[in-house]
Design a protein around this motif. Structure first.
Motif, PDB file in Angstrom:
ATOM      1  N   THR A 121       0.815  -1.251   0.045  1.00  0.00           N
ATOM      2  CA  THR A 121      -0.019  -0.053   0.041  1.00  0.00           C
ATOM      3  C   THR A 121       0.825   1.254   0.019  1.00  0.00           C
ATOM      4  O   THR A 121       2.206   1.058   0.429  1.00  0.00           O
ATOM      5  CB  THR A 121      -0.975  -0.124   1.094  1.00  0.00           C
ATOM      6  OG1 THR A 121      -0.242  -0.035   2.387  1.00  0.00           O
ATOM      7  CG2 THR A 121      -1.995  -1.109   1.113  1.00  0.00           C
ATOM      8  N   HIS A 122       0.453   2.288  -0.578  1.00  0.00           N
ATOM      9  CA  HIS A 122       1.183   3.404  -0.752  1.00  0.00           C
ATOM     10  C   HIS A 122       0.400   4.723  -0.643  1.00  0.00           C
ATOM     11  O   HIS A 122      -0.021   5.388  -1.439  1.00  0.00           O
ATOM     12  CB  HIS A 122       1.830   3.652  -2.271  1.00  0.00           C
ATOM     13  CG  HIS A 122       2.265   2.093  -2.737  1.00  0.00           C
ATOM     14  ND1 HIS A 122       3.478   1.690  -2.440  1.00  0.00           N
ATOM     15  CD2 HIS A 122       1.476   1.146  -3.352  1.00  0.00           C
ATOM     16  CE1 HIS A 122       3.722   0.502  -2.837  1.00  0.00           C
ATOM     17  NE2 HIS A 122       2.590   0.102  -3.438  1.00  0.00           N
ATOM     18  N   TRP A 123       0.474   5.090   1.055  1.00  0.00           N
ATOM     19  CA  TRP A 123      -0.487   6.208   1.076  1.00  0.00           C
ATOM     20  C   TRP A 123       0.189   6.984   2.318  1.00  0.00           C
ATOM     21  O   TRP A 123      -0.013   8.070   2.643  1.00  0.00           O
ATOM     22  CB  TRP A 123      -1.733   5.841   1.442  1.00  0.00           C
ATOM     23  CG  TRP A 123      -1.856   4.832   2.496  1.00  0.00           C
ATOM     24  CD1 TRP A 123      -1.430   4.660   3.666  1.00  0.00           C
ATOM     25  CD2 TRP A 123      -2.698   3.411   2.210  1.00  0.00           C
ATOM     26  NE1 TRP A 123      -1.604   3.532   4.456  1.00  0.00           N
ATOM     27  CE2 TRP A 123      -2.595   2.787   3.529  1.00  0.00           C
ATOM     28  CE3 TRP A 123      -3.599   3.157   1.355  1.00  0.00           C
ATOM     29  CZ2 TRP A 123      -3.125   1.658   3.761  1.00  0.00           C
ATOM     30  CZ3 TRP A 123      -4.256   2.190   1.659  1.00  0.00           C
ATOM     31  CH2 TRP A 123      -4.031   1.329   2.546  1.00  0.00           C
ATOM     32  N   ARG A 124       1.547   6.813   2.736  1.00  0.00           N
ATOM     33  CA  ARG A 124       2.407   7.333   3.583  1.00  0.00           C
ATOM     34  C   ARG A 124       2.553   8.757   3.303  1.00  0.00           C
ATOM     35  O   ARG A 124       2.791   9.343   2.202  1.00  0.00           O
ATOM     36  CB  ARG A 124       3.715   6.903   3.814  1.00  0.00           C
ATOM     37  CG  ARG A 124       4.732   7.348   4.919  1.00  0.00           C
ATOM     38  CD  ARG A 124       5.921   6.669   5.094  1.00  0.00           C
ATOM     39  NE  ARG A 124       5.777   5.319   5.088  1.00  0.00           N
ATOM     40  CZ  ARG A 124       6.842   4.541   4.917  1.00  0.00           C
ATOM     41  NH1 ARG A 124       8.077   5.151   4.660  1.00  0.00           N
ATOM     42  NH2 ARG A 124       6.658   3.044   5.175  1.00  0.00           N
ATOM     43  N   GLY A 125       2.107   9.809   4.326  1.00  0.00           N
ATOM     44  CA  GLY A 125       2.016  11.181   4.250  1.00  0.00           C
ATOM     45  C   GLY A 125       0.752  11.721   3.545  1.00  0.00           C
ATOM     46  O   GLY A 125       0.861  12.887   3.487  1.00  0.00           O
ATOM     47  N   PHE A 126      -0.019  11.027   2.963  1.00  0.00           N
ATOM     48  CA  PHE A 126      -1.151  11.316   2.432  1.00  0.00           C
ATOM     49  C   PHE A 126      -2.381  12.030   3.517  1.00  0.00           C
ATOM     50  O   PHE A 126      -2.564  10.995   4.459  1.00  0.00           O
ATOM     51  CB  PHE A 126      -1.900  10.296   1.350  1.00  0.00           C
ATOM     52  CG  PHE A 126      -0.844  10.201   0.284  1.00  0.00           C
ATOM     53  CD1 PHE A 126      -1.077  11.041  -1.075  1.00  0.00           C
ATOM     54  CD2 PHE A 126       0.160   9.572   0.095  1.00  0.00           C
ATOM     55  CE1 PHE A 126      -0.241  10.869  -2.044  1.00  0.00           C
ATOM     56  CE2 PHE A 126       0.972   9.052  -1.040  1.00  0.00           C
ATOM     57  CZ  PHE A 126       0.776   9.847  -2.092  1.00  0.00           C
ATOM     58  N   GLN A 127      -2.970  12.681   3.202  1.00  0.00           N
ATOM     59  CA  GLN A 127      -4.212  13.472   4.111  1.00  0.00           C
ATOM     60  C   GLN A 127      -5.298  13.589   3.135  1.00  0.00           C
ATOM     61  O   GLN A 127      -5.065  14.066   2.036  1.00  0.00           O
ATOM     62  CB  GLN A 127      -3.656  14.474   4.745  1.00  0.00           C
ATOM     63  CG  GLN A 127      -2.591  14.094   5.946  1.00  0.00           C
ATOM     64  CD  GLN A 127      -2.244  15.184   6.745  1.00  0.00           C
ATOM     65  OE1 GLN A 127      -1.802  16.428   6.127  1.00  0.00           O
ATOM     66  NE2 GLN A 127      -2.239  15.336   7.994  1.00  0.00           N
ATOM     67  N   ILE A 128      -6.486  13.772   3.979  1.00  0.00           N
ATOM     68  CA  ILE A 128      -7.791  14.069   3.004  1.00  0.00           C
ATOM     69  C   ILE A 128      -8.545  14.948   4.143  1.00  0.00           C
ATOM     70  O   ILE A 128      -8.391  14.892   5.364  1.00  0.00           O
ATOM     71  CB  ILE A 128      -8.671  12.690   2.801  1.00  0.00           C
ATOM     72  CG1 ILE A 128      -9.685  13.490   1.890  1.00  0.00           C
ATOM     73  CG2 ILE A 128      -8.848  11.957   3.867  1.00  0.00           C
ATOM     74  CD1 ILE A 128     -10.437  12.040   1.364  1.00  0.00           C
ATOM     75  N   GLU A 129      -9.252  16.085   3.691  1.00  0.00           N
ATOM     76  CA  GLU A 129     -10.118  16.851   4.208  1.00  0.00           C
ATOM     77  C   GLU A 129     -11.534  16.436   4.124  1.00  0.00           C
ATOM     78  O   GLU A 129     -11.996  16.303   3.205  1.00  0.00           O
ATOM     79  CB  GLU A 129      -9.947  18.085   3.809  1.00  0.00           C
ATOM     80  CG  GLU A 129     -10.485  19.257   4.822  1.00  0.00           C
ATOM     81  CD  GLU A 129      -9.534  19.875   5.776  1.00  0.00           C
ATOM     82  OE1 GLU A 129      -9.987  19.892   6.887  1.00  0.00           O
ATOM     83  OE2 GLU A 129      -8.232  19.963   5.569  1.00  0.00           O
TER      84      GLU A 129
END
Length: 266
Positions: free
Chosen positions: A143-151
């Motif tokens: 999985t590849h979502w390190r450092g990703f954020q969502i509002e």
């Protein structure tokens, strides 16, 4: 017969075409013309004209997820094409960030957003090209979502890229899979596809989000590919050229780079 053409991608080797960090893929069936993502800018329109791809005649746009390098050309597409619906998951339109830097899709005028069709269940064109919105996580290491954020309405929180979808193509009793960035993992995407369509794998095309990864991560995916045994694997976009070299060395007969302007037929 189904045509798949790379409208724009990170690399280009054909004269007259433009490359950029992004992805857009054209899919043509007997009855439908489809676009999978729109790249980072309007450069895909230039390439489409050079490649004789009729953007004004495209029937539908499929948005893989709501990041700028896959949706940045959407405004230009909707201006050029007056009829196509845009198929995406609802979370794709939420503000997104990578290490607090905005990376989401552009804001569009309301009359363009009226063309959005939010996908919650599989949806098919000609019973051949399938929009697949569900990607279960079987292997959390891919999985590849390190450092990703969502509002969201709850504020800014970790983004597990649940807005990601992929395209499955079933023809000639075989299954092909198109993934754009594989944030939720190409191995997880393939497992979801095989569960939905238990057929031999013909073709895998996509970015595997490995450009900043260690070789051990690509080796695990290579081992998974060896078990699945696809006929061909088109690597592109966020896979990274170093990891492409790793794939090519391990699977020389099946791996190729799906660069800007390339066309394959299924």
């Amino acid at each position: 017969m189904i045509q798949i053409r790379c409208v724009i991608e990170n690399l280009v080797y054909k004269s007259g075409l433009i490359a950029e960090h992004g992805l857009s893929v054209y899919i043509e069936t007997q009855n439908h013309k489809l676009l999978f993502d729109t790249g980072q800018t309007n450069n895909f329109l230039h390439n489409a004209r050079q490649m004789n791809i009729p953007i004004a005649d495209v029937d539908a746009v499929i948005i893989s997820h709501g990041h700028y390098d896959h949706t940045g050309g959407l405004y230009s597409f909707l201006w050029e094409n007056q009829k196509a619906k845009v198929y995406l998951k609802s979370d794709a339109i939420l503000p997104k960030f990578k290490n607090n830097k905005p990376i989401g899709m552009p804001n569009l005028p309301a009359h363009f957003e009226q063309r959005f069709q939010f996908v919650t269940q599989p949806l098919s064109f000609d019973n051949v090209v399938h929009i697949m919105p569900r990607i279960g996580i079987v292997d959390s290491s891919d999985t590849h979502w390190r450092g990703f954020q969502i509002e969201t309405t709850n504020g800014r929180e970790a983004d597990f890229v649940e807005d990601e979808l992929y395209v499955a193509i079933t023809n000639q009793h075989k299954l092909s899979v198109l993934s754009s960035c594989s944030h939720r993992g190409i191995t997880n995407i393939l497992q979801s596809a095989i569960q939905a369509f238990p057929l031999p794998i013909s073709t895998i095309i996509g970015g595997f989000h490995l450009k900043d990864s260690h070789a051990t991560e690509s080796n695990a995916i290579i081992n998974s590919f060896k078990l699945i045994n696809p006929e061909q694997i088109g690597v592109c976009h966020c896979t990274g050229v170093e990891q492409f070299a790793n794939f090519k060395a391990a699977l020389p007969q099946s791996v190729f780079y799906f660069s800007t302007g390339m066309q394959i037929t299924l």
